[in-house]
Design a protein around this motif. Structure first.
Motif, PDB file in Angstrom:
ATOM      1  N   GLN A  20       0.834  -1.199   0.000  1.00  0.00           N
ATOM      2  CA  GLN A  20       0.000   0.000   0.000  1.00  0.00           C
ATOM      3  C   GLN A  20       0.875   1.258   0.000  1.00  0.00           C
ATOM      4  O   GLN A  20       0.565   2.233  -0.680  1.00  0.00           O
ATOM      5  N   ARG A  21       1.969   1.222   0.746  1.00  0.00           N
ATOM      6  CA  ARG A  21       2.908   2.352   0.744  1.00  0.00           C
ATOM      7  C   ARG A  21       3.465   2.580  -0.662  1.00  0.00           C
ATOM      8  O   ARG A  21       3.609   3.703  -1.110  1.00  0.00           O
ATOM      9  N   ARG A  22       3.810   1.484  -1.343  1.00  0.00           N
ATOM     10  CA  ARG A  22       4.330   1.572  -2.715  1.00  0.00           C
ATOM     11  C   ARG A  22       3.298   2.198  -3.641  1.00  0.00           C
ATOM     12  O   ARG A  22       3.616   3.073  -4.456  1.00  0.00           O
ATOM     13  N   ASP A  56      13.763  -4.193 -12.258  1.00  0.00           N
ATOM     14  CA  ASP A  56      13.747  -4.809 -10.923  1.00  0.00           C
ATOM     15  C   ASP A  56      13.228  -3.870  -9.835  1.00  0.00           C
ATOM     16  O   ASP A  56      13.911  -3.602  -8.849  1.00  0.00           O
ATOM     17  N   THR A  57      12.007  -3.383 -10.002  1.00  0.00           N
ATOM     18  CA  THR A  57      11.439  -2.444  -9.027  1.00  0.00           C
ATOM     19  C   THR A  57      10.771  -3.140  -7.854  1.00  0.00           C
ATOM     20  O   THR A  57      10.379  -2.481  -6.900  1.00  0.00           O
ATOM     21  N   GLY A  58      10.653  -4.462  -7.899  1.00  0.00           N
ATOM     22  CA  GLY A  58      10.115  -5.208  -6.778  1.00  0.00           C
ATOM     23  C   GLY A  58       8.630  -4.974  -6.571  1.00  0.00           C
ATOM     24  O   GLY A  58       7.953  -4.344  -7.384  1.00  0.00           O
ATOM     25  N   GLU A  59       8.142  -5.468  -5.457  1.00  0.00           N
ATOM     26  CA  GLU A  59       6.724  -5.341  -5.120  1.00  0.00           C
ATOM     27  C   GLU A  59       6.504  -4.542  -3.851  1.00  0.00           C
ATOM     28  O   GLU A  59       5.367  -4.345  -3.438  1.00  0.00           O
ATOM     29  N   ASP A  60       7.582  -4.090  -3.201  1.00  0.00           N
ATOM     30  CA  ASP A  60       7.421  -3.393  -1.930  1.00  0.00           C
ATOM     31  C   ASP A  60       7.867  -1.929  -2.031  1.00  0.00           C
ATOM     32  O   ASP A  60       8.503  -1.511  -2.996  1.00  0.00           O
ATOM     33  N   TYR A  61       7.540  -1.182  -1.003  1.00  0.00           N
ATOM     34  CA  TYR A  61       7.819   0.252  -0.936  1.00  0.00           C
ATOM     35  C   TYR A  61       9.321   0.525  -0.928  1.00  0.00           C
ATOM     36  O   TYR A  61       9.805   1.389  -1.663  1.00  0.00           O
ATOM     37  N   LYS A  62      10.061  -0.211  -0.112  1.00  0.00           N
ATOM     38  CA  LYS A  62      11.487   0.046   0.049  1.00  0.00           C
ATOM     39  C   LYS A  62      12.239  -0.091  -1.275  1.00  0.00           C
ATOM     40  O   LYS A  62      13.035   0.775  -1.640  1.00  0.00           O
ATOM     41  N   THR A  63      11.976  -1.155  -2.007  1.00  0.00           N
ATOM     42  CA  THR A  63      12.658  -1.385  -3.284  1.00  0.00           C
ATOM     43  C   THR A  63      12.286  -0.315  -4.304  1.00  0.00           C
ATOM     44  O   THR A  63      13.151   0.204  -5.016  1.00  0.00           O
ATOM     45  N   ALA A  64      11.004   0.016  -4.365  1.00  0.00           N
ATOM     46  CA  ALA A  64      10.557   1.042  -5.311  1.00  0.00           C
ATOM     47  C   ALA A  64      11.210   2.386  -5.006  1.00  0.00           C
ATOM     48  O   ALA A  64      11.687   3.082  -5.908  1.00  0.00           O
TER      49      ALA A  64
END
Length: 119
Positions: A46-48, A68-76
């Motif tokens: 949800q943060r992402r 490779d942006t991932g699925e989570d907020y931190k990675t994005a």
């Protein structure tokens, strides 16, 4: 029971203004962090989604091209930070800092704040 806050959304990030892009991105992500904390959102997906929604269409277009942006907020956020905060030229940054002088219409407090930002 938690109180629900009706917070105004932060304005989208403008990519078209290329001057001081990295500094403006840092300020914008700080505002986003305050917004997310005040909203009480802890779910990473949800943060992402909020990051990309509030960033606006220009940032979303850039984000879609990043690998490779991932699925989570931190990675994005890490991927966007890497895009908007390129490596700095240390010698040039030193030069800019050493050339800073107090402007005629600038208070001492404002000058010290500007020096801290440059540092």
């Amino acid at each position: 029971m938690a109180k629900v806050l009706d917070l105004p959304a932060i304005p989208p990030f403008s990519v078209s203004e290329t001057n001081s892009l990295a500094q403006r991105w840092d300020k914008w992500t700080n505002s986003l962090d305050y917004y997310i904390r005040a909203s009480g959102i802890s779910d990473q997906k949800q943060r992402r989604a909020i990051l990309l929604h509030l960033a606006g269409a220009e940032v979303q277009e850039i984000f879609e091209t990043l690998p490779d942006t991932g699925e989570d907020y931190k990675t994005a956020l890490e991927k966007l930070n890497a895009h908007f905060n390129p490596c700095k030229n240390i010698a040039f940054e030193r030069h800019v800092f050493r050339q800073a002088t107090q402007r005629a219409d600038e208070s001492m407090d404002a000058f010290v704040t500007r020096l801290r930002t440059l540092a």
